[in-house]
Write an enzyme that holds these catalytic residues in place. Structure first.
Site, PDB file in Angstrom:
ATOM      1  N   ARG A 107       0.872  -1.190   0.000  1.00  0.00           N
ATOM      2  CA  ARG A 107       0.000   0.000   0.000  1.00  0.00           C
ATOM      3  C   ARG A 107       0.897   1.224   0.000  1.00  0.00           C
ATOM      4  O   ARG A 107       1.781   1.332   0.851  1.00  0.00           O
ATOM      5  CB  ARG A 107      -0.912   0.043   1.228  1.00  0.00           C
ATOM      6  CG  ARG A 107      -1.512   1.435   1.440  1.00  0.00           C
ATOM      7  CD  ARG A 107      -2.550   1.537   2.511  1.00  0.00           C
ATOM      8  NE  ARG A 107      -3.788   0.924   2.090  1.00  0.00           N
ATOM      9  CZ  ARG A 107      -4.988   1.186   2.626  1.00  0.00           C
ATOM     10  NH1 ARG A 107      -5.090   2.049   3.620  1.00  0.00           N
ATOM     11  NH2 ARG A 107      -6.068   0.579   2.194  1.00  0.00           N
ATOM     12  N   ASP A 230     -16.757   8.426  -1.138  1.00  0.00           N
ATOM     13  CA  ASP A 230     -15.429   8.270  -0.518  1.00  0.00           C
ATOM     14  C   ASP A 230     -15.066   9.623   0.082  1.00  0.00           C
ATOM     15  O   ASP A 230     -15.709  10.642  -0.219  1.00  0.00           O
ATOM     16  CB  ASP A 230     -14.431   7.843  -1.613  1.00  0.00           C
ATOM     17  CG  ASP A 230     -13.019   7.584  -1.083  1.00  0.00           C
ATOM     18  OD1 ASP A 230     -12.850   7.417   0.136  1.00  0.00           O
ATOM     19  OD2 ASP A 230     -12.083   7.547  -1.913  1.00  0.00           O
TER      20      ASP A 230
HETATM   21  N1  NVA Z   1      -9.524   7.516  -1.552  1.00  0.00           N
HETATM   22  C1  NVA Z   1      -9.190   7.066  -0.226  1.00  0.00           C
HETATM   23  C2  NVA Z   1      -9.524   5.615  -0.057  1.00  0.00           C
HETATM   24  C3  NVA Z   1      -9.276   5.079   1.317  1.00  0.00           C
HETATM   25  C4  NVA Z   1      -9.626   3.624   1.441  1.00  0.00           C
HETATM   26  C5  NVA Z   1      -7.705   7.318   0.022  1.00  0.00           C
HETATM   27  O1  NVA Z   1      -6.892   7.009  -0.866  1.00  0.00           O
HETATM   28  O2  NVA Z   1      -7.358   7.829   1.089  1.00  0.00           O
HETATM   29  N1   CP Z   2     -11.151   0.796   2.790  1.00  0.00           N
HETATM   30  C1   CP Z   2      -9.872   0.742   3.198  1.00  0.00           C
HETATM   31  O1   CP Z   2      -8.942   0.500   2.423  1.00  0.00           O
HETATM   32  O2   CP Z   2      -9.712   0.952   4.532  1.00  0.00           O
HETATM   33  P1   CP Z   2      -8.323   1.127   5.288  1.00  0.00           P
HETATM   34  O3   CP Z   2      -7.707   2.413   4.810  1.00  0.00           O
HETATM   35  O4   CP Z   2      -8.687   1.162   6.743  1.00  0.00           O
HETATM   36  O5   CP Z   2      -7.448  -0.043   4.943  1.00  0.00           O
END
Ligand code: NVA
Ligand code: CP
Length: 335
Positions: A107, A230
């Site tokens: 991530r 979102d």
């Molecule tokens: N668009 C958001 C999604 C979080 C799961 C982000 O990237 O912070």
């Molecule tokens: N939806 C999602 O990716 O949640 P987290 O940021 O808590 O992993």
């Protein structure tokens, strides 16, 4: 017979509708096994590395619980405690981790980083969110819609908010491939990239889905099966853009009027975390600065539609388990 053994999972663009459906079916199977307390730890002795350069609750917990359920060990690398990026390149990191682990989750920021990791590691690499895509989230979303609606083909999902980032992009790809009509409801400047829309319309041509981009909230949400939103500012974006986003997106908040305009049995969806009340630090800061008591969704909607919403969060775990299981072994038989 579908086999995904050895494949990376970086974006749904790389997967056929049949392969995506297989992952959703496998997740539903694992969910059933988990409910019935049937062990499915056939991957005992394997280990996975979980790299998080951005914070997480759901994705990290899903990878950890899913890996343990499958019998695997996990090593969590947080944003600060490894050499990645600062003292060691992604290429060298990939080569090292590939020697020790059977799979690697990443991530972080640009999609090119996870692609680089995958290019240099000899084991499957899974995208746990980048700026551009969040493919494991979409599997959970599609499983949830299927659980509530019985099928995906011909359903309609409306996405409200900034549709140019990971969630908007990935939902559009997933919907286009699986025959789910996709409505973007936002100011035109937040519409997804034109090339991606074009590519998704080609997939939609095969699946029967329709992609609609509109600035009109009531037109876009009329009769839809799911309303999705979102956060207005994503991880990694500067705090300085809050003001502009609030100005642009406040009239694109999910309210009870939007939900009433949707189908009678419509569900509200959100990848979470969400700013729906003042019980978060950022929520309170924004309240003090701009006077908002909620952002992308009202607290009323969030609480009234919470059952599917938390099913969606739970489904992260079952679907992430399916991704790891299918790319590490092809011995799964769905009963
Ligand atoms: N668009 C958001 C999604 C979080 C799961 C982000 O990237 O912070
Ligand atoms: N939806 C999602 O990716 O949640 P987290 O940021 O808590 O992993």
């Amino acid at each position: 017979m579908i086999s995904l053994k050895g494949r990376d999972f970086l974006t749904l663009k790389d997967f056929t509708p049949e392969e995506i459906t297989y992952l959703i079916d496998l997740a539903a199977y694992f969910k059933k096994l988990k409910r019935e307390h049937v062990l499915h730890d056939r991957l005992r002795g394997r280990n996975v590395a979980l790299i998080f350069e951005k914070t997480s609750t759901r994705t990290r917990c899903s990878f950890e619980v899913a890996a343990h359920d499958l019998g695997m060990g996990t090593t969590y690398l947080d944003p600060k405690s490894s050499q990645i990026g600062k003292k060691e390149s992604i290429e060298d990191t990939a080569k090292v981790l590939g020697r020790m682990f059977d799979g690697i989750e990443y991530r972080g920021f640009g999609q090119s980083i996870v692609e680089d990791l995958a290019a240099h590691a000899d084991v499957p690499v899974w995208n746990g969110l980048t700026n551009e895509y969040h493919p494991t989230q979409i599997l959970a979303d599609m499983l949830t819609i299927r659980e509530y609606m019985g099928s995906l083909q011909g359903r309609t999902l409306a996405y409200m908010g900034d549709a140019r980032y990971n969630m908007g992009n990935s939902l559009m790809i997933g919907c286009a491939k699986l025959g789910v009509n996709f409505h973007v409801i936002s100011p035109a400047k937040y519409f997804p990239d034109e090339d991606l829309v074009h590519q998704c319309r080609e997939w939609a041509g095969h699946s029967g889905a329709e992609i609609v981009l509109t600035e009109d909230v009531m037109e876009g949400s009329k009769g839809v099966d799911a309303v999705y939103t979102d956060v207005w500012v994503s991880m990694g974006e500067p705090d300085s853009i809050w003001e502009e986003r609030i100005e642009d997106l406040t009239s694109y908040r999910v309210t009870m009027d939007v939900m009433k305009n949707a189908a009678k049995d419509a569900i509200f969806m959100h990848c979470l975390p969400s700013f729906h009340d003042l019980d978060t630090e950022i929520g309170r800061e924004i309240n003090q600065k701009f006077g908002l008591t909620c952002m992308e969704v009202t607290d009323e909607v969030f609480r009234a539609y919470d059952k599917p919403l938390f099913d969606e969060a739970e489904n992260r775990m079952h679907t992430i388990k399916a991704v790891m299981a299918a790319t590490l072994s092809d011995e799964w038989k769905i009963d």
